[in-house]
Design an enzyme around this catalytic site. Structure first.
Site, PDB file in Angstrom:
ATOM      1  N   HIS A   1       5.396   6.194  -6.169  1.00  0.00           N
ATOM      2  CA  HIS A   1       6.021   4.894  -6.485  1.00  0.00           C
ATOM      3  C   HIS A   1       6.351   4.115  -5.213  1.00  0.00           C
ATOM      4  CE1 HIS A   1       6.738   6.571 -10.579  1.00  0.00           C
ATOM      5  NE2 HIS A   1       6.946   7.675  -9.892  1.00  0.00           N
TER       6      HIS A   1
ATOM      7  N   SER B   1      -3.118 -15.377  14.559  1.00  0.00           N
ATOM      8  CA  SER B   1      -2.738 -16.537  13.773  1.00  0.00           C
ATOM      9  C   SER B   1      -2.913 -17.769  14.643  1.00  0.00           C
ATOM     10  CB  SER B   1      -1.278 -16.393  13.344  1.00  0.00           C
ATOM     11  OG  SER B   1      -0.728 -17.670  13.075  1.00  0.00           O
TER      12      SER B   1
ATOM     13  N   LYS C   1       1.283 -12.726  16.147  1.00  0.00           N
ATOM     14  CA  LYS C   1       0.662 -12.025  15.030  1.00  0.00           C
ATOM     15  C   LYS C   1      -0.561 -11.215  15.411  1.00  0.00           C
ATOM     16  CE  LYS C   1       1.109 -13.065  10.964  1.00  0.00           C
ATOM     17  NZ  LYS C   1       1.720 -12.686   9.741  1.00  0.00           N
TER      18      LYS C   1
ATOM     19  N   GLU D   1      -7.886  -6.194   5.251  1.00  0.00           N
ATOM     20  CA  GLU D   1      -7.584  -7.103   4.142  1.00  0.00           C
ATOM     21  C   GLU D   1      -8.864  -7.608   3.469  1.00  0.00           C
ATOM     22  OE1 GLU D   1      -4.033  -9.930   5.090  1.00  0.00           O
ATOM     23  OE2 GLU D   1      -4.914  -9.296   6.979  1.00  0.00           O
TER      24      GLU D   1
END
Ligand code: ARG
Length: 444
Positions: free
Chosen positions: A144, A265, A271, A278
């Site tokens: 979980h 970024s 970043k 992704e």
């Protein structure tokens, strides 16, 4: 054909990439026609020579594609007739585009499945190497997405080895059903010539002949199956990518994705985004999409060939490219991943991870597990309300929850916890060592 209808129905823009397989299949077919005396030796030789020239033209990129011809098959045949004259038209004796297109797809897929398997193994190798390298490292295992019990990093990574192992098996198994020669089925009913299908199968490396011509020209199960195998594989990759994305966040900090596999970024200078992971996670969508599209195309189609089936190609090609592309990038990313052992160690010091071990301790003293579970739950609540860890609970306090607690409560630790899980499939160092060995043997 009406110009718009032609452009709507043409498959040339995408089936061009089947040309190597189309020519390979046509050469085998011509050789068989010649051997069987269906065309003369002279004709066979000319046709094969013409096809080889066409192949070179296609490879060099100076093949004159004619968009007014529906597909690559018609283009190659027309070019052959241009080159060797009317006898080029004999190539299509005892053949239809219906069995031809299925043949081309099967030749194409046989090659691609082998490539996929090779790349799956490359990824497995990277995973196993990193597991081996960090096999002492302990981190929290999750259920979980909540900290649950300590596990070895190698155990966690090897879970992906297992998934990929099943993927490899699935692709290998699917190969059995791709490895069937459809040529000789004609348009749908078979062909009225004394052909030799075994001979063609042998030249092209097929193990079996299709046994029903109607089925052979209208079967796209093998395309769907490839897409199923690909969907499951991509689903696995997406889970691995998701964990790398989570783990590389400041909240976890378990790993750092190498800058060569990360993006920046345009506005936030600090970043480092796990772009590759992704994107791989995102590419699952198109693979599922092609699978669902193809299942839908084939649903309720009457026998035998229907033009609907031309829709098999773009999704299949896209799936092949997506899967190979994703498998191509993953091993490098895994190999260059920085594993933050310190962060994992710190996280695994969270002693709530040992609550199950505390209960197991009571079970070894004869307490039924369900009762032990309740006792430890009360200890956890007590420690939590006191803002203390298990280590800071005194033996007297333990005993106030259950008389059977003893000195052993002090010996609980993440490493003791993993060591205790020493049955097959468990996370103990011994079991993980065994699994590493097994993985190595597989990859040899
Ligand atoms: N372009 C067709 C396809 O890709 C080739 C088979 C066409 N057969 C036919 N009878 N029209 O599926």
């Amino acid at each position: 054909m009406n110009e718009r209808a032609l452009s709507y129905t043409s498959s040339l823009p995408f089936d061009r990439r089947l040309y190597p397989y189309d020519i390979q299949g046509s050469i085998a077919h011509a050789q068989m026609l010649q051997k069987q005396g269906i065309i003369s030796q002279e004709e066979g030789k000319k046709i094969v020579a013409g096809l080889l020239e066409i192949k070179e033209e296609l490879e060099r990129g100076d093949f004159p594609l004619r968009p007014e011809l529906e597909d690559i098959h018609m283009n190659i045949e027309a070019r052959l007739i241009q080159k060797v004259g009317a006898i080029g038209g004999k190539l299509h004796t005892a053949r239809s585009r219906n069995d031809q297109v299925s043949l081309d797809l099967r030749l194409f897929l046989k090659e691609k499945i082998s490539e996929v398997i090779a790349r799956v193994r490359e990824l497995q190798r990277a995973i196993v190497d990193r597991a081996e390298e960090n096999k002492q490292v302990i981190l929290p295992g999750y259920t979980h997405l909540q900290r649950a019990q300590p596990v070895l990093f190698a155990h966690h990574f090897l879970a992906y080895f297992e998934m990929l192992l099943r993927d490899e098996e699935r692709f290998k198994d699917s190969l059995k059903r791709v490895d069937v020669l459809p040529l000789g089925s004609g348009a749908l009913a078979g062909v009225p010539y004394p052909i030799d299908r075994e001979f063609v199968a042998q030249i092209l490396g097929f193990s079996h002949l299709s046994q029903n011509s109607l089925d052979a020209v209208s079967d796209r199960d093998f395309v769907i199956e490839f897409e199923v195998c690909s969907s499951i594989l991509m689903m696995h990759l997406s889970r691995l990518c998701e964990e790398l994305i989570l783990w590389s966040s400041s909240e976890f900090g378990f790993v750092e994705v190498s800058p060569s596999f990360a993006g920046g970024s345009s506005i936030m200078p600090q970043k480092r985004n796990p772009d590759v992971a992704e994107l791989c996670r995102g590419k699952v969508g198109r693979v599922y999409g092609s699978l669902i599209a193809m299942l839908t195309v084939m649903k309720s189609l009457p026998l035998s060939y229907n033009k609907d089936m031309q829709e098999d190609k773009e999704g299949l090609f896209d799936t092949v490219d997506t899967v190979l592309g994703s498998l191509n990038i993953m091993p490098g990313m895994i190999r260059e991943l920085r594993v933050n052992k310190q962060k994992m160690k710190e996280a695994s010091q969270d002693d709530r991870l040992l609550a199950t071990d505390l209960a197991d301790l009571l079970v070894r003293r004869g307490v039924p597990f369900r009762e032990a579970h309740q006792i430890v739950r009360r200890v956890v609540e007590f420690a939590h309300s006191e803002k203390r860890g298990f280590k800071e609970v005194s033996l007297e306090e333990y005993k106030s929850f259950c008389e059977l607690f003893d000195e052993e409560v002090k010996s609980l630790s993440p490493s003791a916890s993993v060591s205790l899980r020493d049955e097959v499939g468990g996370t103990s160092p011994g079991q993980v060592e065994y699994q590493l060995k097994r993985a190595r043997e597989h990859l040899r």
